[in-house]
Scaffold this motif. Structure first.
Motif, PDB file in Angstrom:
ATOM      1  N   ASN A  79      -6.789 -12.711 -10.858  1.00 23.87           N
ATOM      2  CA  ASN A  79      -5.838 -12.168  -9.891  1.00 23.87           C
ATOM      3  C   ASN A  79      -6.401 -12.141  -8.483  1.00 23.87           C
ATOM      4  OD1 ASN A  79      -3.761 -11.620 -11.648  1.00 23.87           O
ATOM      5  ND2 ASN A  79      -4.082  -9.428 -11.704  1.00 23.87           N
ATOM      6  N   GLU A  80      -7.679 -12.000  -8.400  1.00 20.83           N
ATOM      7  CA  GLU A  80      -8.317 -11.792  -7.113  1.00 20.83           C
ATOM      8  C   GLU A  80      -8.241 -13.024  -6.214  1.00 20.83           C
ATOM      9  OE1 GLU A  80      -9.909  -9.774  -4.120  1.00 20.83           O
ATOM     10  OE2 GLU A  80      -9.033  -8.991  -5.946  1.00 20.83           O
ATOM     11  N   ASN A  81      -8.089 -14.214  -6.765  1.00 20.34           N
ATOM     12  CA  ASN A  81      -8.163 -15.430  -5.956  1.00 20.34           C
ATOM     13  C   ASN A  81      -7.142 -15.476  -4.820  1.00 20.34           C
ATOM     14  OD1 ASN A  81     -10.290 -16.340  -7.533  1.00 20.34           O
ATOM     15  ND2 ASN A  81      -8.927 -17.410  -8.930  1.00 20.34           N
ATOM     16  N   PHE A  82      -5.851 -15.486  -5.146  1.00 20.28           N
ATOM     17  CA  PHE A  82      -4.830 -15.581  -4.101  1.00 20.28           C
ATOM     18  C   PHE A  82      -4.754 -14.287  -3.303  1.00 20.28           C
ATOM     19  CE2 PHE A  82      -0.477 -15.598  -2.378  1.00 20.28           C
ATOM     20  CZ  PHE A  82      -0.540 -16.774  -1.658  1.00 20.28           C
ATOM     21  N   ALA A  83      -4.906 -13.160  -3.978  1.00 20.98           N
ATOM     22  CA  ALA A  83      -4.855 -11.881  -3.264  1.00 20.98           C
ATOM     23  C   ALA A  83      -5.949 -11.804  -2.206  1.00 20.98           C
ATOM     24  CB  ALA A  83      -4.979 -10.721  -4.249  1.00 20.98           C
ATOM     25  N   ARG A  84      -7.139 -12.333  -2.521  1.00 21.13           N
ATOM     26  CA  ARG A  84      -8.234 -12.333  -1.546  1.00 21.13           C
ATOM     27  C   ARG A  84      -7.866 -13.186  -0.338  1.00 21.13           C
ATOM     28  NH1 ARG A  84     -12.032 -14.950  -4.068  1.00 21.13           N
ATOM     29  NH2 ARG A  84     -12.714 -13.176  -5.291  1.00 21.13           N
ATOM     30  N   ALA A  85      -7.266 -14.346  -0.589  1.00 23.70           N
ATOM     31  CA  ALA A  85      -6.874 -15.223   0.519  1.00 23.70           C
ATOM     32  C   ALA A  85      -5.866 -14.525   1.426  1.00 23.70           C
ATOM     33  CB  ALA A  85      -6.304 -16.528  -0.023  1.00 23.70           C
ATOM     34  N   VAL A  86      -4.924 -13.816   0.817  1.00 25.95           N
ATOM     35  CA  VAL A  86      -3.927 -13.086   1.607  1.00 25.95           C
ATOM     36  C   VAL A  86      -4.617 -11.964   2.378  1.00 25.95           C
ATOM     37  CG1 VAL A  86      -1.878 -11.606   1.476  1.00 25.95           C
ATOM     38  CG2 VAL A  86      -2.011 -13.677   0.077  1.00 25.95           C
ATOM     39  N   PRO A  94       0.093  -4.180 -16.977  1.00 26.25           N
ATOM     40  CA  PRO A  94      -0.326  -3.450 -15.771  1.00 26.25           C
ATOM     41  C   PRO A  94      -1.199  -4.301 -14.839  1.00 26.25           C
ATOM     42  CG  PRO A  94      -0.685  -2.104 -17.729  1.00 26.25           C
ATOM     43  CD  PRO A  94      -0.308  -3.476 -18.201  1.00 26.25           C
ATOM     44  N   VAL A  95      -1.998  -5.195 -15.403  1.00 29.36           N
ATOM     45  CA  VAL A  95      -2.865  -6.036 -14.576  1.00 29.36           C
ATOM     46  C   VAL A  95      -2.023  -7.089 -13.860  1.00 29.36           C
ATOM     47  CG1 VAL A  95      -4.908  -7.508 -14.535  1.00 29.36           C
ATOM     48  CG2 VAL A  95      -4.757  -5.631 -16.166  1.00 29.36           C
ATOM     49  N   ALA A  96      -1.028  -7.633 -14.537  1.00 30.28           N
ATOM     50  CA  ALA A  96      -0.120  -8.576 -13.887  1.00 30.28           C
ATOM     51  C   ALA A  96       0.611  -7.873 -12.737  1.00 30.28           C
ATOM     52  CB  ALA A  96       0.874  -9.146 -14.889  1.00 30.28           C
ATOM     53  N   ALA A  97       0.993  -6.634 -12.973  1.00 32.24           N
ATOM     54  CA  ALA A  97       1.680  -5.864 -11.926  1.00 32.24           C
ATOM     55  C   ALA A  97       0.743  -5.555 -10.759  1.00 32.24           C
ATOM     56  CB  ALA A  97       2.247  -4.570 -12.507  1.00 32.24           C
ATOM     57  N   GLU A  98      -0.549  -5.399 -11.032  1.00 28.90           N
ATOM     58  CA  GLU A  98      -1.518  -5.159  -9.949  1.00 28.90           C
ATOM     59  C   GLU A  98      -1.464  -6.281  -8.924  1.00 28.90           C
ATOM     60  OE1 GLU A  98      -5.448  -4.749 -11.588  1.00 28.90           O
ATOM     61  OE2 GLU A  98      -4.912  -2.928 -12.694  1.00 28.90           O
ATOM     62  N   TRP A  99      -1.337  -7.519  -9.419  1.00 24.73           N
ATOM     63  CA  TRP A  99      -1.297  -8.667  -8.510  1.00 24.73           C
ATOM     64  C   TRP A  99      -0.060  -8.589  -7.628  1.00 24.73           C
ATOM     65  CZ3 TRP A  99       2.045 -12.636  -7.392  1.00 24.73           C
ATOM     66  CH2 TRP A  99       1.530 -13.637  -6.556  1.00 24.73           C
ATOM     67  N   THR A 100       1.111  -8.445  -8.248  1.00 26.86           N
ATOM     68  CA  THR A 100       2.338  -8.429  -7.450  1.00 26.86           C
ATOM     69  C   THR A 100       2.369  -7.228  -6.518  1.00 26.86           C
ATOM     70  OG1 THR A 100       3.541  -7.346  -9.258  1.00 26.86           O
ATOM     71  CG2 THR A 100       3.687  -9.739  -9.130  1.00 26.86           C
ATOM     72  N   ASP A 101       1.941  -6.079  -7.014  1.00 26.84           N
ATOM     73  CA  ASP A 101       1.931  -4.883  -6.171  1.00 26.84           C
ATOM     74  C   ASP A 101       0.928  -5.018  -5.025  1.00 26.84           C
ATOM     75  OD1 ASP A 101       3.792  -3.811  -7.903  1.00 26.84           O
ATOM     76  OD2 ASP A 101       2.372  -2.482  -8.913  1.00 26.84           O
ATOM     77  N   GLY A 102      -0.248  -5.555  -5.323  1.00 27.35           N
ATOM     78  CA  GLY A 102      -1.289  -5.692  -4.303  1.00 27.35           C
ATOM     79  C   GLY A 102      -0.889  -6.632  -3.187  1.00 27.35           C
ATOM     80  N   LEU A 112       0.141  -5.778   0.838  1.00 32.79           N
ATOM     81  CA  LEU A 112      -0.412  -6.496   1.991  1.00 32.79           C
ATOM     82  C   LEU A 112       0.708  -7.030   2.884  1.00 32.79           C
ATOM     83  CD1 LEU A 112      -3.257  -8.431   0.174  1.00 32.79           C
ATOM     84  CD2 LEU A 112      -3.554  -6.594   1.843  1.00 32.79           C
ATOM     85  N   LEU A 113       1.731  -7.576   2.270  1.00 32.14           N
ATOM     86  CA  LEU A 113       2.839  -8.138   3.048  1.00 32.14           C
ATOM     87  C   LEU A 113       3.704  -7.052   3.674  1.00 32.14           C
ATOM     88  CD1 LEU A 113       3.884 -11.133   0.769  1.00 32.14           C
ATOM     89  CD2 LEU A 113       2.440 -11.152   2.817  1.00 32.14           C
ATOM     90  N   ALA A 121       7.952 -12.559  -4.986  1.00 27.85           N
ATOM     91  CA  ALA A 121       8.721 -13.218  -6.044  1.00 27.85           C
ATOM     92  C   ALA A 121       8.914 -14.701  -5.728  1.00 27.85           C
ATOM     93  CB  ALA A 121      10.077 -12.527  -6.221  1.00 27.85           C
ATOM     94  N   LEU A 122       9.176 -15.028  -4.478  1.00 29.41           N
ATOM     95  CA  LEU A 122       9.352 -16.424  -4.099  1.00 29.41           C
ATOM     96  C   LEU A 122       8.037 -17.192  -4.211  1.00 29.41           C
ATOM     97  CD1 LEU A 122      11.114 -18.729  -3.118  1.00 29.41           C
ATOM     98  CD2 LEU A 122      10.690 -17.963  -0.772  1.00 29.41           C
ATOM     99  N   LEU A 123       6.945 -16.601  -3.739  1.00 30.18           N
ATOM    100  CA  LEU A 123       5.638 -17.253  -3.867  1.00 30.18           C
ATOM    101  C   LEU A 123       5.325 -17.528  -5.337  1.00 30.18           C
ATOM    102  CD1 LEU A 123       3.613 -15.080  -1.328  1.00 30.18           C
ATOM    103  CD2 LEU A 123       4.258 -17.482  -1.017  1.00 30.18           C
ATOM    104  N   ASP A 124       5.600 -16.545  -6.166  1.00 28.18           N
ATOM    105  CA  ASP A 124       5.377 -16.675  -7.603  1.00 28.18           C
ATOM    106  C   ASP A 124       6.276 -17.764  -8.196  1.00 28.18           C
ATOM    107  OD1 ASP A 124       3.751 -15.680  -9.589  1.00 28.18           O
ATOM    108  OD2 ASP A 124       4.952 -13.889  -9.955  1.00 28.18           O
ATOM    109  N   GLY A 125       7.533 -17.744  -7.834  1.00 26.09           N
ATOM    110  CA  GLY A 125       8.487 -18.728  -8.359  1.00 26.09           C
ATOM    111  C   GLY A 125       8.142 -20.156  -7.948  1.00 26.09           C
TER     112      GLY A 125
END
Length: 183
Positions: free
Chosen positions: A64-71, A121-129, A133-134, A148-152
């Motif tokens: 999860n940390e990969n894209f979240a870190r970039a953001v 809950p870990v999957a939700a951590e990514w979307t929530d995190g 940030l956004l 949701a769009l980024l994910d889709g």
């Protein structure tokens, strides 16, 4: 015989689990396959992770940390003068120029939450995190729509084997951003 102190063993086990899932899929994951991949005794995997779900939670959290870190590390997202849709498109494009197998692994673990409630809950951590940030640039509902769009878009690219279409992504992200009144 005294136990050998090995502070990096837990991390090596997580890394081994990621390699096993990348090579064999989640169905190929067992304490035994991970122990062999990490070159540790079988008891070490069960000591650090009592269940496979615990091991998958740790693996998904690392991915999860990969894209979240970039953001998070993008200084441009906090700059109100930066076009939000442009920056998100740039970040997504950079992510897709990386190793595709790593992105596929991340989504395989992410989607495993459909059948493994411990991962939800870990999957939700990514979307929530990422949403949090956004939301520094827009309202929470718009941030959720952007996530949701980024994910889709990511899922479509991965599932179709297609290429990331930056122009399309930018246009769709811009539509959401414009609807919120943010630039």
């Amino acid at each position: 015989m005294a136990r050998r102190y090995d502070p990096g063993r837990r991390d090596r086990i997580i890394g081994a689990a990621l390699r096993v899932v990348a090579d064999r899929g989640i169905d190929g994951l067992s304490h035994r396959t991970v122990a062999a991949e990490a070159d540790v005794p079988l008891g070490s995997t069960t000591y650090h992770f009592a269940s496979l779900d615990e091991l998958l939670v740790a693996a998904l959290r690392r991915c999860n940390e990969n894209f979240a870190r970039a953001v998070r590390e993008s200084g441009r997202l906090d700059d109100p003068g930066t076009d939000l849709a442009d920056e998100l498109t740039r970040l997504l494009g950079e992510w897709f120029t990386g190793e595709r197998q790593a992105i596929e692994l991340e989504y395989e673990l992410y989607l495993a939450a459909l059948r493994r409630p411990a991962l939800r809950p870990v999957a939700a951590e990514w979307t929530d995190g990422v949403g949090e940030l956004l939301a520094r640039r827009t309202d929470p509902a718009t941030a959720r729509a952007l996530v949701a769009l980024l994910d889709g878009i990511s899922l479509q690219v991965l599932l179709t084997g297609g290429e990331f279409d930056a122009a399309y992504a930018r246009e769709m992200l811009a539509r959401i951003v414009r609807g919120s009144g943010v630039r």
